[in-house]
Design an enzyme around this catalytic site. Structure first.
Site, PDB file in Angstrom:
ATOM      1  N   GLU B 284       0.838  -1.200   0.000  1.00  0.00           N
ATOM      2  CA  GLU B 284       0.000   0.000   0.000  1.00  0.00           C
ATOM      3  C   GLU B 284       0.874   1.252   0.000  1.00  0.00           C
ATOM      4  O   GLU B 284       0.566   2.244  -0.653  1.00  0.00           O
ATOM      5  CB  GLU B 284      -0.923  -0.028   1.228  1.00  0.00           C
ATOM      6  CG  GLU B 284      -2.174   0.814   1.082  1.00  0.00           C
ATOM      7  CD  GLU B 284      -3.193   0.470   2.169  1.00  0.00           C
ATOM      8  OE1 GLU B 284      -4.059  -0.375   1.900  1.00  0.00           O
ATOM      9  OE2 GLU B 284      -3.131   1.031   3.275  1.00  0.00           O
ATOM     10  N   GLU B 287       2.121   1.768  -3.416  1.00  0.00           N
ATOM     11  CA  GLU B 287       1.015   2.229  -4.259  1.00  0.00           C
ATOM     12  C   GLU B 287       0.781   3.724  -4.025  1.00  0.00           C
ATOM     13  O   GLU B 287       0.605   4.503  -4.975  1.00  0.00           O
ATOM     14  CB  GLU B 287      -0.259   1.435  -3.939  1.00  0.00           C
ATOM     15  CG  GLU B 287      -1.442   1.837  -4.826  1.00  0.00           C
ATOM     16  CD  GLU B 287      -2.745   1.135  -4.462  1.00  0.00           C
ATOM     17  OE1 GLU B 287      -2.741   0.255  -3.562  1.00  0.00           O
ATOM     18  OE2 GLU B 287      -3.775   1.479  -5.074  1.00  0.00           O
ATOM     19  N   CYS B 304      -8.264  -2.162   3.968  1.00  0.00           N
ATOM     20  CA  CYS B 304      -8.143  -3.345   4.836  1.00  0.00           C
ATOM     21  C   CYS B 304      -9.456  -3.776   5.455  1.00  0.00           C
ATOM     22  O   CYS B 304      -9.634  -4.927   5.805  1.00  0.00           O
ATOM     23  CB  CYS B 304      -7.199  -3.085   5.997  1.00  0.00           C
ATOM     24  SG  CYS B 304      -5.683  -2.335   5.506  1.00  0.00           S
ATOM     25  N   SER B 324      -7.364   1.821  -2.445  1.00  0.00           N
ATOM     26  CA  SER B 324      -6.134   1.075  -2.709  1.00  0.00           C
ATOM     27  C   SER B 324      -6.491  -0.283  -3.303  1.00  0.00           C
ATOM     28  O   SER B 324      -7.461  -0.917  -2.888  1.00  0.00           O
ATOM     29  CB  SER B 324      -5.378   0.871  -1.400  1.00  0.00           C
ATOM     30  OG  SER B 324      -4.448  -0.177  -1.547  1.00  0.00           O
ATOM     31  N   LYS B 363     -15.521 -10.049   7.324  1.00  0.00           N
ATOM     32  CA  LYS B 363     -14.455 -10.877   6.757  1.00  0.00           C
ATOM     33  C   LYS B 363     -15.003 -12.173   6.182  1.00  0.00           C
ATOM     34  O   LYS B 363     -14.443 -12.744   5.260  1.00  0.00           O
ATOM     35  CB  LYS B 363     -13.412 -11.209   7.827  1.00  0.00           C
ATOM     36  CG  LYS B 363     -12.541 -10.028   8.220  1.00  0.00           C
ATOM     37  CD  LYS B 363     -11.403  -9.804   7.250  1.00  0.00           C
ATOM     38  CE  LYS B 363     -10.656  -8.514   7.570  1.00  0.00           C
ATOM     39  NZ  LYS B 363      -9.872  -8.030   6.426  1.00  0.00           N
ATOM     40  N   GLU B 366     -16.085 -11.287   2.831  1.00  0.00           N
ATOM     41  CA  GLU B 366     -14.927 -10.925   2.012  1.00  0.00           C
ATOM     42  C   GLU B 366     -14.243 -12.182   1.453  1.00  0.00           C
ATOM     43  O   GLU B 366     -13.884 -12.236   0.268  1.00  0.00           O
ATOM     44  CB  GLU B 366     -13.912 -10.125   2.850  1.00  0.00           C
ATOM     45  CG  GLU B 366     -12.708  -9.642   2.058  1.00  0.00           C
ATOM     46  CD  GLU B 366     -11.594  -9.086   2.949  1.00  0.00           C
ATOM     47  OE1 GLU B 366     -11.320  -9.672   4.007  1.00  0.00           O
ATOM     48  OE2 GLU B 366     -11.000  -8.063   2.585  1.00  0.00           O
ATOM     49  N   GLU B 371     -13.385 -13.166  -6.590  1.00  0.00           N
ATOM     50  CA  GLU B 371     -12.029 -12.869  -7.062  1.00  0.00           C
ATOM     51  C   GLU B 371     -10.957 -13.306  -6.052  1.00  0.00           C
ATOM     52  O   GLU B 371      -9.768 -13.179  -6.319  1.00  0.00           O
ATOM     53  CB  GLU B 371     -11.888 -11.374  -7.399  1.00  0.00           C
ATOM     54  CG  GLU B 371     -12.132 -10.392  -6.263  1.00  0.00           C
ATOM     55  CD  GLU B 371     -13.593  -9.986  -6.097  1.00  0.00           C
ATOM     56  OE1 GLU B 371     -14.493 -10.729  -6.554  1.00  0.00           O
ATOM     57  OE2 GLU B 371     -13.849  -8.931  -5.487  1.00  0.00           O
ATOM     58  N   CYS B 507     -10.763  -2.431  14.328  1.00  0.00           N
ATOM     59  CA  CYS B 507     -11.027  -3.869  14.463  1.00  0.00           C
ATOM     60  C   CYS B 507     -11.139  -4.318  15.915  1.00  0.00           C
ATOM     61  O   CYS B 507     -11.805  -5.307  16.203  1.00  0.00           O
ATOM     62  CB  CYS B 507      -9.931  -4.674  13.798  1.00  0.00           C
ATOM     63  SG  CYS B 507      -9.397  -3.995  12.240  1.00  0.00           S
TER      64      CYS B 507
END
Lengths: 160, 586
Positions: B284, B287, B304, B324, B363, B366, B371, B507
């Site tokens: 990141e 990037e 994230c 990102s 999560k 996710e 993908e 989190c």
């Protein structure tokens, strides 16, 4: 199944126009829902979604209001709305029998709409016409001193 | 200047600020009035009527959560009349509750069950089948969460939590009287209702009516599948909260016991999501530098937090180019487990079952994004929340408190202090700044960026780095995200880098973390206590900057090549899609 909702562009435009007006005033949700019910005949989720975006109210909240008040409905109602009074006076004079007869002849449960989309059957509380008990209404017309025998005739007349 | 009033509660004379409720005054002298729907600051609607008290001179019983104290007030909290009234209300609630406590996600944290015990409720109504139970509605098609009306006591805490903390209002009451239910409009499927899966509703629920998709059985089955090697990863925040499930104080670090418990469960290989948090910072960070130096889309948003990613895809899809392209640490770890690590272990990726333990319910969804895998297998096969891990440890009878701490070893388990703070709001930003400033300046830069720490909804700072003023912001919780976008659009301020997290506090306060009862939520600053664990780990770690992690250097040398290389793009980066909700056809 039952009546169909027709969400045309014209109707949606009409709803937007109404909301544009109500948004200027405090508490725009209720008047908007009244308008939506009038325009579409019911307030299904796609219509709730339009209102939610425009008024910045969550869809769940709108649905809460829609399902709280008997005047609003999520599913389309029939062309004719038959309401049988189950208020005390009417009930004592046998309105349950009238309701059962409608249910039997129209082949619908209370609260449902007939397959041809012509009738929605509802049970209602006292409509303030106890002197005429038992009463039922079809759309805005009140049928006084109702009886099971009247049911078939009324249905036939309305089907024409 | 608070004014004080004198009142008498259960014969004790006290002086309390005049804006106190009776409940708060009672709490202040250790008298715990029963309560179910009250959640301070979130839901104060007095609809459960279990907190009733007798106020001398007033008719009937008053709800203590909403009745303010007045001078000379005389209150009784525990008379026979009150006991009978509360017991009866509990009987009525119990009559409509589906009791399957042995398999309930709230087996040891059910506020309703606690009250039934406290009042020795007989549950006569449901035992005698005195009235028809309400219709059971299950909303269980989502990959992350489910709603079960048979456990719902209609307190409305979830409704308020969703409105106030996520700012979304996904849940509400529908219908009325005995047909009332809580859920999305028309009990529409949660996955198509605009929900971001932050799980604030779960943390607010006093029962198990709204909960994560319970998947502990899947782990138990995998552990008994002899063809599989089970590789588990654990997120930074789990170690800061798991102890609460075993009686430790909020804010206890149980990292060593957590790993020991995983080993005791029979997990074959343990790695640390902290490692891929460090890796995220490298990817990141590069990037970001690339965007700054080559005119890329700014501000860049962190990626994230899957709750946040859901939020953006659903509500601000026009900003997808700002996000990102880095996968979250969980998914980076998953991708490495099935490639790099599989090879190291000499295993076929299809024989590896990858489990992640997360403080998060989002999560779960996710990991199921199409993908997030390749060649017909998923990178992460199963996601369990901190709570689910605790349940499985308890069910197996593993003596958590007596376990000797261990540390996992291996290539994907070492981490820096920068990685450990990923779990707190501001942590990802601080970790990124530690690395990015050093790369841009070409010399050693400070370790701590304390401006981005803390619990303020939106934190902003400007750092002068290599000749440019870098404007950063840190935003956490759905409601603050909405506020931030409004503010950014109206002020037109140019930000360069913004950290977003779907949960308030980050989190450590994720939707999958141990439940803190309403009473303890009032008493403790849960987010601050748990964050402190992570900042302490950071403080005591040898390396505190992600790029100093020797294992990170190694994986680039051995496997990935360089940051943003072809290989890292293939394995560690992803893409996002605009999503709509309530897609209903008529």
């Amino acid at each position: 199944m039952g009546a169909k909702v027709n969400i045309t562009d014209e109707k949606v435009d009409e709803l937007y126009a109404v909301m544009e007006k109500y948004k200027q005033e405090p508490g725009p949700l209720m008047p908007t829902l009244h308008a939506a019910q009038r325009i579409f005949g019911c307030i299904p989720l796609p219509v709730q979604k339009i209102i939610a975006n425009e008024l910045d109210v969550s869809i769940a909240r709108i649905n809460g209001v829609v399902t709280f008040y008997g005047h609003f409905s999520v599913e389309p109602k029939g062309e004719n709305i038959v309401s049988v009074c189950l208020g005390t006076a009417c009930y004592v004079k046998g309105s349950q029998g009238i309701l059962d007869a409608f249910s039997h002849d129209l082949k619908v449960e209370v609260g449902e709409t007939s397959e041809d989309g012509l009738f929605t059957l509802e049970a209602t509380r006292c409509i303030g016409a106890c002197g005429l008990a038992p009463v039922f209404t079809v759309n805005d017309e009140v049928y006084a001193n109702g009886s099971v025998q009247m049911v078939k005739k009324v249905i036939q007349t309305l089907k024409k | 200047m608070a004014e004080y009033v004198n009142i008498t509660i259960d014969g004790r004379q006290i002086s309390v600020p005049s804006d106190y409720t009776i409940m708060k005054a009672a709490d202040s002298i250790g008298i715990s009035v029963p309560r179910l729907c009250f959640l301070e600051g979130i839901h104060e609607e007095s609809n459960c009527r279990l907190c009733v008290v007798k106020v001398e001179g007033q008719k009937g019983l008053k709800t203590s959560c909403s009745t303010k104290v007045t001078e000379g007030m005389v209150v009784q909290t525990d008379t026979k009349e009150i006991y009978e009234a509360v017991s009866f209300n509990l009987e009525l609630l119990a009559g409509n509750h589906k009791f399957e406590c042995w398999k309930c996600s709230r087996e040891n944290s059910c506020e309703f069950l606690d009250l039934l015990r406290r009042f020795n409720v007989d549950n006569d109504f449901s035992n005698a089948k005195l009235f028809d139970q309400k219709e059971i509605k299950m909303n269980d098609t989502s990959e992350a969460m489910m709603l079960d009306s048979s456990k719902c006591v209609l307190c409305g805490r979830c409704v308020s939590a969703c409105e106030k903390l996520s700012g979304l209002g996904i849940l509400n009451f529908s219908n009325r009287g005995s047909n009332t239910y809580i859920g999305p409009a028309q009990f529409h499927n949660l996955e198509d209702a605009g929900c971001i899966y932050c799980g604030k509703c779960i943390q607010a629920c006093p029962t198990g009516a709204i909960r994560e998709k319970d998947e502990i059985k899947l782990l138990e089955r995998a552990l008994r599948d002899t063809s599989k090697t089970i590789v588990a990863q654990v997120a930074p925040s789990v170690r800061a909260a798991l102890g609460e499930e075993f009686g430790y104080k909020i804010g206890t670090n149980v990292e060593g016991q957590m790993f020991a418990a995983l080993k005791a469960l029979g997990i074959h290989e343990i790695i640390d999501t902290n490692f891929t948090a460090d890796l995220t910072i490298i990817e990141e960070g590069h990037e970001f530098i690339n965007r700054v130096q080559n005119g890329g889309v700014l501000p860049m948003f962190t990626s994230c937090s899957p709750g946040w990613v859901n939020y953006l895809e659903l509500y601000y899809p026009e900003y997808i180019p700002n996000l990102s392209s880095c996968k979250s640490p969980q998914q980076m770890a998953g991708a490495l487990i099935k490639t790099y690590y599989a090879k190291k272990l000499g295993k076929d990726p299809k024989d590896i079952y990858s489990v992640s333990i997360m403080p998060c319910v989002a999560k779960k969804a996710e990991a199921k994004r199409p993908e997030m895998g390749r060649d017909g297998y998923m990178d992460v096969d199963l996601v369990l929340t901190t709570r689910e891990l605790a349940r499985i440890i308890r069910h197996r009878g593993i003596p958590f408190r007596d376990l000797d701490p261990i540390r996992p070893f291996g290539d994907l388990a070492s981490y820096t202090g920068a990685a450990s703070i990923f779990g707190a709001s501001g942590g990802v930003m601080e970790a990124a700044l530690r690395t990015v400033t050093e790369i841009l300046e070409g010399k050693s830069t400070p370790v701590e960026f304390t401006e981005v720490r803390g619990l303020q909804d939106i934190k902003e700072a400007t750092y002068h780095v290599a000749g440019i003023d870098v404007n950063v912001a840190v935003v956490h919780g759905g409601a603050a995200i909405k506020g931030f976008f409004k503010m950014m659009k109206s002020t037109g301020k140019q930000y360069h880098f913004v950290e977003f997290m779907g949960c308030t506090g980050g989190c450590i306060n994720g939707g999958g973390q141990p439940i803190v009862s309403a009473v303890n939520q009032e008493k403790y600053d849960v987010r601050a206590l748990r964050s402190k664990v992570l900042y302490n780990i950071d403080h005591n770690t040898e390396f505190r900057k992600s790029h100093e992690n020797p294992a990170i250097k190694m994986i680039y040398d051995e496997f990935l090549g360089s940051p943003s290389s072809h290989k890292s793009h293939e394995l560690l980066h992803t893409h996002y899609n605009k999503r709509s909700f309530y897609d209903v056809k008529i």
